[in-house]
Design a protein around this motif. Structure first.
Motif, PDB file in Angstrom:
ATOM      1  N   THR A 124     -39.183 -20.281 -25.849  1.00  0.00           N
ATOM      2  CA  THR A 124     -39.110 -20.901 -24.531  1.00  0.00           C
ATOM      3  C   THR A 124     -40.502 -21.233 -24.006  1.00  0.00           C
ATOM      4  O   THR A 124     -41.521 -20.786 -24.538  1.00  0.00           O
ATOM      5  N   ARG A 125     -40.516 -22.000 -22.916  1.00  0.00           N
ATOM      6  CA  ARG A 125     -41.771 -22.381 -22.268  1.00  0.00           C
ATOM      7  C   ARG A 125     -41.696 -22.070 -20.776  1.00  0.00           C
ATOM      8  O   ARG A 125     -40.615 -21.894 -20.223  1.00  0.00           O
ATOM      9  N   ILE A 126     -42.852 -22.025 -20.163  1.00  0.00           N
ATOM     10  CA  ILE A 126     -42.928 -21.788 -18.728  1.00  0.00           C
ATOM     11  C   ILE A 126     -43.678 -22.948 -18.067  1.00  0.00           C
ATOM     12  O   ILE A 126     -44.622 -23.500 -18.631  1.00  0.00           O
ATOM     13  N   ALA A 127     -43.222 -23.330 -16.893  1.00  0.00           N
ATOM     14  CA  ALA A 127     -43.937 -24.284 -16.053  1.00  0.00           C
ATOM     15  C   ALA A 127     -44.520 -23.508 -14.883  1.00  0.00           C
ATOM     16  O   ALA A 127     -43.927 -22.535 -14.417  1.00  0.00           O
ATOM     17  N   PHE A 128     -45.665 -23.916 -14.404  1.00  0.00           N
ATOM     18  CA  PHE A 128     -46.306 -23.200 -13.315  1.00  0.00           C
ATOM     19  C   PHE A 128     -47.333 -24.092 -12.638  1.00  0.00           C
ATOM     20  O   PHE A 128     -47.690 -25.172 -13.149  1.00  0.00           O
ATOM     21  N   VAL A 129     -47.819 -23.644 -11.488  1.00  0.00           N
ATOM     22  CA  VAL A 129     -48.881 -24.342 -10.770  1.00  0.00           C
ATOM     23  C   VAL A 129     -50.210 -23.669 -11.096  1.00  0.00           C
ATOM     24  O   VAL A 129     -50.298 -22.437 -11.117  1.00  0.00           O
ATOM     25  N   PHE A 147     -44.061 -19.141 -23.762  1.00  0.00           N
ATOM     26  CA  PHE A 147     -43.603 -17.997 -22.963  1.00  0.00           C
ATOM     27  C   PHE A 147     -44.671 -16.926 -22.800  1.00  0.00           C
ATOM     28  O   PHE A 147     -44.658 -16.170 -21.830  1.00  0.00           O
ATOM     29  N   ASP A 148     -45.621 -16.857 -23.740  1.00  0.00           N
ATOM     30  CA  ASP A 148     -46.656 -15.823 -23.691  1.00  0.00           C
ATOM     31  C   ASP A 148     -47.951 -16.327 -23.074  1.00  0.00           C
ATOM     32  O   ASP A 148     -48.978 -15.642 -23.128  1.00  0.00           O
ATOM     33  N   GLY A 149     -47.929 -17.527 -22.473  1.00  0.00           N
ATOM     34  CA  GLY A 149     -49.107 -18.071 -21.826  1.00  0.00           C
ATOM     35  C   GLY A 149     -50.003 -18.887 -22.728  1.00  0.00           C
ATOM     36  O   GLY A 149     -50.974 -19.493 -22.265  1.00  0.00           O
TER      37      GLY A 149
END
Length: 334
Positions: free
Chosen positions: A68-73, A87-89
């Motif tokens: 998986t992936r993460i979206a962020f500001v 997922f791990d940055g």
């Protein structure tokens, strides 16, 4: 002693390489799982993540979050822009280049779009960013606020907070092209931060109708809302667990925020974090982990922890600050 053992090796194949992974039962001395992957330079981590998912599927019958992936500001560029990472940055890249303020990224259920708010045209408007291309489409530019998007299960609509100039914000359900389908909250209070239950039958949101920001749950069939947080005077950022049995949120304790998990069935709340400001939780798609932002080591960065609050660790080490994470859905096929 160890019960399972993973072994791996790789060899060059022209312009790429081939990796072989094996999972063994140590006690019985037998092979449980073997996989072979081929790829190009830089694909080694993807292969490891994929095999980790295969191991979890073998042991539990469910794929995990390893692909998986993460979206962020992040403020790495000096402005608040939307970024994407594994997922791990790791393997991070910048998605928006608005040179403005972009906030509240939220993955669509199928992982093909990210909804977010940006001030790039002056007004806080709602956009859809399509992946993998990265094109942004503005879907709501109504006067006042267009903020805190939340995808309805299935992805055909969203709940958002809208306001008229000088008025309070209310929660509406809009289509994916921005048309208003229905107004969900009514009154003089400020209502924001909607979050759908996995089955779409309930919606958590934040309201100050009792005086301070608290979390409420609305039954969609009747539109009746009940308050569910009573500990603390400032509770925000609700998000439902994938199984629908918990709501994670941020609560102000003293003059700092901490992450809590609320059992929907009985209303019991468990404090999960201590130290610094801890905000904006989101569940991994399998419900085993929670991602959140924290200032415990200075500037805001992203951290993950187990559902119980154990094993908290930092995953972003970029310049600037990182916050408002959204954990993307599971990979559809492995």
């Amino acid at each position: 002693g160890a019960e399972l053992l993973v072994k791996g090796n790789y060899q060059a194949t022209g312009s790429g390489f081939q990796a072989d992974f094996r999972l063994f039962d140590v006690q019985q001395g037998r092979l449980l799982l073997g996989k072979q992957y081929s790829g190009g330079p830089g694909d080694h981590k993807k292969m490891v993540h994929r095999f980790a998912d295969e191991i979890l599927f073998l042991l539990t019958g469910e794929y995990g979050f390893f692909q998986t992936r993460i979206a962020f500001v992040s403020t790495t560029s000096g402005k608040k822009e939307i970024y994407l990472a594994d997922f791990d940055g790791s393997n991070f890249n910048r998605l928006t280049h608005h040179n403005s303020i972009s906030l509240s990224p939220r993955w669509s259920p199928k992982g093909q779009e990210i909804a977010y708010t940006s001030y790039k045209d002056g007004n806080p408007s709602l956009y859809l960013l399509r992946l993998p291309g990265g094109q942004s489409l503005r879907i709501s530019n109504r006067p006042g606020l267009n903020i805190s998007p939340a995808w309805f299960p299935g992805g055909e609509s969203l709940a958002v907070a809208l306001s008229q100039p000088g008025g309070n914000s209310e929660i509406y359900q809009i289509s994916r092209d921005g048309n208003i389908l229905q107004r969900l909250t009514h009154g003089a209070a400020i209502d924001v931060s909607p979050a759908w239950s996995p089955d779409g039958k309930q919606m958590a949101f934040v309201s100050n109708r009792s005086g301070n920001p608290q979390i409420y749950i609305m039954q969609m069939a009747t539109k009746e809302a009940r308050r569910v947080t009573f500990q603390g005077n400032y509770n925000v950022n609700p998000v439902w667990s994938p199984k629908g049995d918990r709501i994670a949120y941020a609560s102000m304790v003293g003059n700092r925020f901490d992450i809590y998990a609320l059992a929907v069935k009985n209303g019991e709340a468990q404090r999960l974090t201590f130290g610094g400001n801890n905000e904006s939780p989101d569940f991994s798609p399998d419900g085993r982990m929670i991602i959140f932002s924290s200032t415990r080591h200075g500037k805001s960065a992203l951290y993950v922890m187990n559902l119980s609050g154990a094993n908290q660790r930092r995953i972003t080490f970029l310049n600037g600050e990182q916050f408002s994470p959204s954990w993307g859905p599971k990979k559809a096929e492995n």
